[in-house]
Structure formats: C-alpha cells, structure tokens
Design a protein around this motif. Structure first.
Motif, PDB file in Angstrom:
ATOM      1  N   ILE A 295       0.882  -1.161   0.000  1.00 36.81           N
ATOM      2  CA  ILE A 295       0.000   0.000   0.000  1.00 36.81           C
ATOM      3  C   ILE A 295       0.918   1.209   0.000  1.00 36.81           C
ATOM      4  CG2 ILE A 295      -1.772   1.263   1.269  1.00 36.81           C
ATOM      5  CD1 ILE A 295      -2.592  -1.462   2.508  1.00 36.81           C
ATOM      6  N   HIS A 296       0.762   2.074  -0.997  1.00 34.00           N
ATOM      7  CA  HIS A 296       1.683   3.200  -1.157  1.00 34.00           C
ATOM      8  C   HIS A 296       1.108   4.448  -0.500  1.00 34.00           C
ATOM      9  CE1 HIS A 296       3.995   0.725  -3.854  1.00 34.00           C
ATOM     10  NE2 HIS A 296       2.850   0.404  -4.471  1.00 34.00           N
ATOM     11  N   LEU A 297       1.812   4.925   0.490  1.00 34.41           N
ATOM     12  CA  LEU A 297       1.398   6.124   1.199  1.00 34.41           C
ATOM     13  C   LEU A 297       1.853   7.335   0.403  1.00 34.41           C
ATOM     14  CD1 LEU A 297       0.219   7.464   3.752  1.00 34.41           C
ATOM     15  CD2 LEU A 297       2.485   7.269   4.781  1.00 34.41           C
ATOM     16  N   GLN A 298       0.913   8.119  -0.075  1.00 30.80           N
ATOM     17  CA  GLN A 298       1.227   9.331  -0.818  1.00 30.80           C
ATOM     18  C   GLN A 298       1.539  10.481   0.134  1.00 30.80           C
ATOM     19  OE1 GLN A 298       1.402   9.291  -4.264  1.00 30.80           O
ATOM     20  NE2 GLN A 298       1.146   7.105  -3.861  1.00 30.80           N
ATOM     21  N   LYS A 299       0.692  10.634   1.143  1.00 29.58           N
ATOM     22  CA  LYS A 299       0.931  11.669   2.163  1.00 29.58           C
ATOM     23  C   LYS A 299       0.080  11.366   3.394  1.00 29.58           C
ATOM     24  CE  LYS A 299      -2.541  15.139   1.099  1.00 29.58           C
ATOM     25  NZ  LYS A 299      -2.846  16.518   0.945  1.00 29.58           N
ATOM     26  N   TYR A 300       0.497  11.957   4.488  1.00 31.14           N
ATOM     27  CA  TYR A 300      -0.330  11.925   5.690  1.00 31.14           C
ATOM     28  C   TYR A 300      -0.279  13.309   6.294  1.00 31.14           C
ATOM     29  CZ  TYR A 300       3.731  11.756   8.774  1.00 31.14           C
ATOM     30  OH  TYR A 300       4.872  12.044   9.433  1.00 31.14           O
ATOM     31  N   GLN A 301      -1.299  13.622   7.050  1.00 31.73           N
ATOM     32  CA  GLN A 301      -1.404  14.952   7.628  1.00 31.73           C
ATOM     33  C   GLN A 301      -2.038  14.843   9.006  1.00 31.73           C
ATOM     34  OE1 GLN A 301      -3.776  17.464   5.129  1.00 31.73           O
ATOM     35  NE2 GLN A 301      -3.454  19.283   6.353  1.00 31.73           N
ATOM     36  N   VAL A 302      -1.498  15.592   9.937  1.00 37.21           N
ATOM     37  CA  VAL A 302      -2.075  15.662  11.279  1.00 37.21           C
ATOM     38  C   VAL A 302      -3.084  16.799  11.259  1.00 37.21           C
ATOM     39  CG1 VAL A 302      -1.633  16.046  13.725  1.00 37.21           C
ATOM     40  CG2 VAL A 302       0.044  14.821  12.341  1.00 37.21           C
ATOM     41  N   LEU A 303      -4.333  16.487  11.538  1.00 35.94           N
ATOM     42  CA  LEU A 303      -5.390  17.489  11.577  1.00 35.94           C
ATOM     43  C   LEU A 303      -5.625  17.934  13.011  1.00 35.94           C
ATOM     44  CD1 LEU A 303      -7.883  15.824   9.078  1.00 35.94           C
ATOM     45  CD2 LEU A 303      -6.114  17.511   8.586  1.00 35.94           C
ATOM     46  N   GLY A 304      -6.363  18.989  13.177  1.00 37.55           N
ATOM     47  CA  GLY A 304      -6.666  19.499  14.516  1.00 37.55           C
ATOM     48  C   GLY A 304      -7.415  18.465  15.333  1.00 37.55           C
ATOM     49  N   PRO A 305      -7.244  18.485  16.627  1.00 36.07           N
ATOM     50  CA  PRO A 305      -7.897  17.487  17.481  1.00 36.07           C
ATOM     51  C   PRO A 305      -9.405  17.668  17.493  1.00 36.07           C
ATOM     52  CG  PRO A 305      -6.850  19.154  18.844  1.00 36.07           C
ATOM     53  CD  PRO A 305      -6.478  19.455  17.425  1.00 36.07           C
ATOM     54  N   GLY A 306     -10.085  16.577  17.750  1.00 43.43           N
ATOM     55  CA  GLY A 306     -11.534  16.593  17.890  1.00 43.43           C
ATOM     56  C   GLY A 306     -11.914  16.243  19.312  1.00 43.43           C
TER      57      GLY A 306
END
Length: 183
Positions: A106-117
């Motif tokens: 599985i190829h990871l293109q990008k990941y991003q940390v979003l604001g907490p919920g």
C-alpha cells in the motif's frame, strides 16, 4: 547464733516477699492489664473487620452486575494507545500505519495531522492518509483497522477508481484515535 540466723532468714524472706510484691504491683499487674486491654481492642477490631468484610460481600452480591472486574479494567487499558499527549498518540498511530502499509504493498502518498476533535470530554487525535493501492490492498487495510484492538476508528473515507493496471484505487481516509490520559 541461731536467733541471729533465724532473724536473717526472716529478714531475707521479708525482703524477698517485699521485692515480689513490688514487682507484682509495679510491673506484672500493669502489664497484665495492658495485655487484657490489648486483647479486648484486638477482638473489637477483628469483629469490626469481619462486619466490614460481610458488608462488602453483601454489596458485591447485590451489585455484582455493576462491579468492574480486573479483567475488564485490563481489557480497557489494552485498548488505550500509549502516549503522554495527542502528539505522541498521533505519532504512534502514524508509525503503525506506515509499517503496515510498507509490508502490504500500500503506497502512502501523504499523511497529515489534523486538529484534534472531541468525543464526550475526551480528545481525539485525527490523522489523514492518502494512499494508492489495489482492491486487495484496500481489503487488507480495512481488515487491519477492523482487527486493531485499540481505540481507533475511520472517521471519513473517500475512494476513487482509475483505469491503471496497478494501484488503481486512490483513497483518502481519516483515522480518529481516542486519547485517554492515564493520570
């Protein structure tokens, strides 16, 4: 000489009786009283302890369905992902996901940390991943997330199909992880 000797024996006997009497009055009798009082206190404490144990057993039997068992507490603790704060929690999940994706084509293109919920009064760490894979890779990923025995869920998922031969699925998904402060 015999009167003198008798007098000495009499004085010795009186002295011995006086010593025994002093010992009895000042040492033996008070110690016996203290021992008796200590035994009484011990008996009272033991009786109180037995009453408390009996009350606990009664309450446990009445409210057994409401009692949290140690195995339940340990089971919940196993679900919590280690981390002192949301940043550490997100880093642990991100690393787990990257390791899994590397092993499963599985190829990871990008990941991003979003604001907490938030969920109830608890914080939720949110990570967004963009991947490319095929149908099998997506199935393996979803199975992995389903079997993951930790407090992680898919919050949102978008899947796009392209007509390429390999890795024909482009997907963006959000993982939400419950953060529970152990302190």
């Amino acid at each position: 000489m015999s009167k003198k000797r008798n007098r000495q024996w009499l004085m010795g006997a009186l002295l011995a009786i006086l010593i025994i009497l002093v010992w009895w009055v000042y040492f033996y009798s008070p110690l016996q009283t203290e021992i008796y009082e200590a035994k009484e206190k011990y008996a009272l404490k033991l009786e109180k302890k037995l009453k408390v144990k009996k009350s606990i057993k009664e309450l446990e039997s009445i409210h057994s369905e409401n009692m949290i068992q140690e195995t339940d507490v340990q089971g919940f603790a196993d679900l919590i992902i280690p981390g002192k704060n949301l940043e550490e929690l997100n880093a642990v999940i991100q690393q787990k996901m990257q390791n899994f994706m590397d092993k499963n084509n599985i190829h990871l293109q990008k990941y991003q940390v979003l604001g907490p919920g938030k969920w109830m009064d608890y914080d939720i760490g949110i990570l967004e991943f963009t991947i490319t894979t095929n149908h099998n890779g997506l199935a393996v990923l979803l199975k992995y997330l389903e079997d993951l025995k930790q407090l992680v869920r898919i919050g949102q998922m978008n899947i796009n199909y392209s007509r390429s031969r390999e890795n024909n699925l482009h997907s963006t998904f959000r993982l939400e992880t419950l953060f529970v402060d152990k302190d």
